[in-house]
Structures are given as C-alpha cells and as structure tokens.
Design a protein around this motif. Structure first.
Motif, PDB file in Angstrom:
ATOM      1  N   GLU B  23       0.820  -1.214   0.000  1.00 39.76           N
ATOM      2  CA  GLU B  23       0.000   0.000   0.000  1.00 39.76           C
ATOM      3  C   GLU B  23       0.856   1.266   0.000  1.00 39.76           C
ATOM      4  OE1 GLU B  23      -3.951  -1.437   2.564  1.00 39.76           O
ATOM      5  OE2 GLU B  23      -2.313  -0.397   3.569  1.00 39.76           O
ATOM      6  N   LYS B  65      -5.626   0.838  -0.996  1.00 41.89           N
ATOM      7  CA  LYS B  65      -5.869   0.143   0.256  1.00 41.89           C
ATOM      8  C   LYS B  65      -6.284  -1.289  -0.062  1.00 41.89           C
ATOM      9  CE  LYS B  65      -5.184   3.077   3.619  1.00 41.89           C
ATOM     10  NZ  LYS B  65      -4.135   2.768   4.613  1.00 41.89           N
ATOM     11  N   HIS B  67      -8.078  -4.639   1.301  1.00 38.42           N
ATOM     12  CA  HIS B  67      -9.001  -5.181   2.304  1.00 38.42           C
ATOM     13  C   HIS B  67      -9.090  -6.689   2.082  1.00 38.42           C
ATOM     14  CE1 HIS B  67     -10.264  -1.026   3.017  1.00 38.42           C
ATOM     15  NE2 HIS B  67     -10.349  -0.902   1.711  1.00 38.42           N
ATOM     16  N   SER B  69     -10.548 -10.376   2.531  1.00 42.58           N
ATOM     17  CA  SER B  69     -11.801 -11.058   2.890  1.00 42.58           C
ATOM     18  C   SER B  69     -11.522 -12.417   3.517  1.00 42.58           C
ATOM     19  CB  SER B  69     -12.657 -11.272   1.641  1.00 42.58           C
ATOM     20  OG  SER B  69     -12.782 -10.082   0.900  1.00 42.58           O
ATOM     21  N   GLY B  87      -9.538 -10.796  -1.505  1.00 44.57           N
ATOM     22  CA  GLY B  87      -9.882  -9.490  -0.963  1.00 44.57           C
ATOM     23  C   GLY B  87     -10.170  -8.489  -2.051  1.00 44.57           C
ATOM     24  N   ASN B  88     -10.112  -7.221  -1.652  1.00 43.65           N
ATOM     25  CA  ASN B  88     -10.401  -6.110  -2.557  1.00 43.65           C
ATOM     26  C   ASN B  88      -9.271  -5.102  -2.525  1.00 43.65           C
ATOM     27  OD1 ASN B  88     -13.292  -6.785  -3.093  1.00 43.65           O
ATOM     28  ND2 ASN B  88     -13.392  -6.488  -0.880  1.00 43.65           N
ATOM     29  N   GLN B  90      -8.745  -1.151  -3.124  1.00 40.23           N
ATOM     30  CA  GLN B  90      -9.429   0.133  -3.292  1.00 40.23           C
ATOM     31  C   GLN B  90      -8.414   1.158  -3.761  1.00 40.23           C
ATOM     32  OE1 GLN B  90     -11.457   1.556   0.202  1.00 40.23           O
ATOM     33  NE2 GLN B  90     -12.814   2.807  -1.052  1.00 40.23           N
TER      34      GLN B  90
END
Lengths: 125, 125
Positions: B23, B65, B67, B69, B87-88, B90
């Motif tokens: 990130e 970012k 995230h 899951s 995950g994701n 962003q």
C-alpha cells in the motif's frame, strides 16, 4: 535429483482430470489425496484422504459444471507444482454462478502426483 | 530438521507486513524476494527480485488500500508455508473495488522467510 517437472503441462493435465471428477465422479478424487494431505475449504480444515473426502462428499453443490477463468502454474522449491485457478461453479438447474478460487500444491508420488495442499474459497460479490 | 513453522502465525505476520508495504512503500517489497522467486501476475511471468520489482513498480494501481476477505495458511512439505488470500483493492480517489486473490509460497531463509512463489489474479465480475 530429478529434473523439475513441467509445471504447465502437469498442472494443466491435473486440473482437467480433477474438475472432471469433481463434476461427475467426486468419490474418485480420493485417489489424488494422501494421509498427510490438507484441505482448507472456506476456512474449515481437513487432513487426510478420509476427512477430505468426507467434506467433499457433503458439499452443497452436487452435480455442477466448473468453468475456469484463469489457470496459473509454478514449480515449487520442493520439486512440486503450485496450481492456482479462478473460475465459476454452475449448479445443476440453477442459473447463478458461484465465483471461486482454489490453490493446489502437487507433489510427485509413484510416477504420478498427489495433492498435498488444497485451499478453496468462494469469492462472494 | 527444524520443527515445522507455525503456518498461521508466520503467514499472518507476513501478509500484514506485505500489504502494508504494498500500500505505502512498494519498493521495500524487494527484500522479500530472491533471484529464484517467481511472480505470475495476471498471467505474466517474472523471475528474480529485479524483474518482479519492475512489474510491481509499474502496476496501474499506485496508492491503494487492500481489504482482505479471507486468509488461509497451510504448512508445505518443504518446510515452507502456503498463503492464500482473497480481498479487494481500493484505488486512491476511486470508489470501485477490484476483487483479487493471491497465493504465496514462503520458505525459511536466514531466520526469516522469503517469497519463492507469488501468483496474483484479479477476479473480474
């Protein structure tokens, strides 16, 4: 030391075979696991052919079609092969597709390969 | 032979560290790869720290970012650890989330762990 296996060729043949059995003859997947094999299915952990087959036989999805979107293969440092697929599961008599991804670690055994590691996740929208 | 690493503890610490760097300080990921490390990113193959970092530095997503899951960990037969996350991503200044899944094979090296295998896929809807 044996030459490293052709990850792409072995991995491709493996997943064709694996998902054919998964779709149509799930009990036959037992031949691909061993006592030390591990399955993590949606976070639930199983070890050994018997426990793994117990889980695979109880899945909500019975007859289904697997459509793979991506297939990646790499040799592992242990002389095995890492397999990573993403795709969709189409349940019989249902239109909706379940997106999933799955990882296998294959190790050479007796002129073939066995699954030492298996991790499966549905990818919820 | 060393006791098998605690896959869950090591894997969890690894992904926390990895995605923090991903990130906010992507060049520092170089310390986690070696010359024999392999990355397959959306089907494109890279080998070695230099090639891998070249790819990671050119990704479309800059600041972002992550995230997660799901996080799954298993010991591998080679004394390493398999890590599987979904995950994701962003992107900065964008509302849309990119779904992804990623696999790592970590191997012990010099009192720490290095990434020998890395496979990344975006999961398009």
């Amino acid at each position: 030391m044996a030459a490293p296996a052709d990850a792409e060729a072995v991995g491709s043949a493996f997943i064709t075979y694996y998902y054919q059995l998964f779709e149509a003859n799930r009990p036959a997947l037992a031949t691909l696991y061993q006592d030390a094999s591990m399955l993590t299915f949606e976070g639930q952990k199983f070890m050994g052919t018997q426990a793994i087959m117990g889980k695979l036989s109880l899945l909500q999805f019975g007859a289904c079609k697997i459509h793979l979107s991506s297939k990646d293969f790499q040799p592992s440092v242990s002389g095995g092969i890492l397999v990573f697929v993403t795709g969709n599961i189409q349940l019989e008599n249902e239109a909706a597709l379940l997106k999933f991804s799955q990882v296998f670690h294959l190790m050479p055994f007796s002129n073939s390969f066995v699954v030492t590691n298996d991790m499966f996740r549905l990818n919820y929208a």
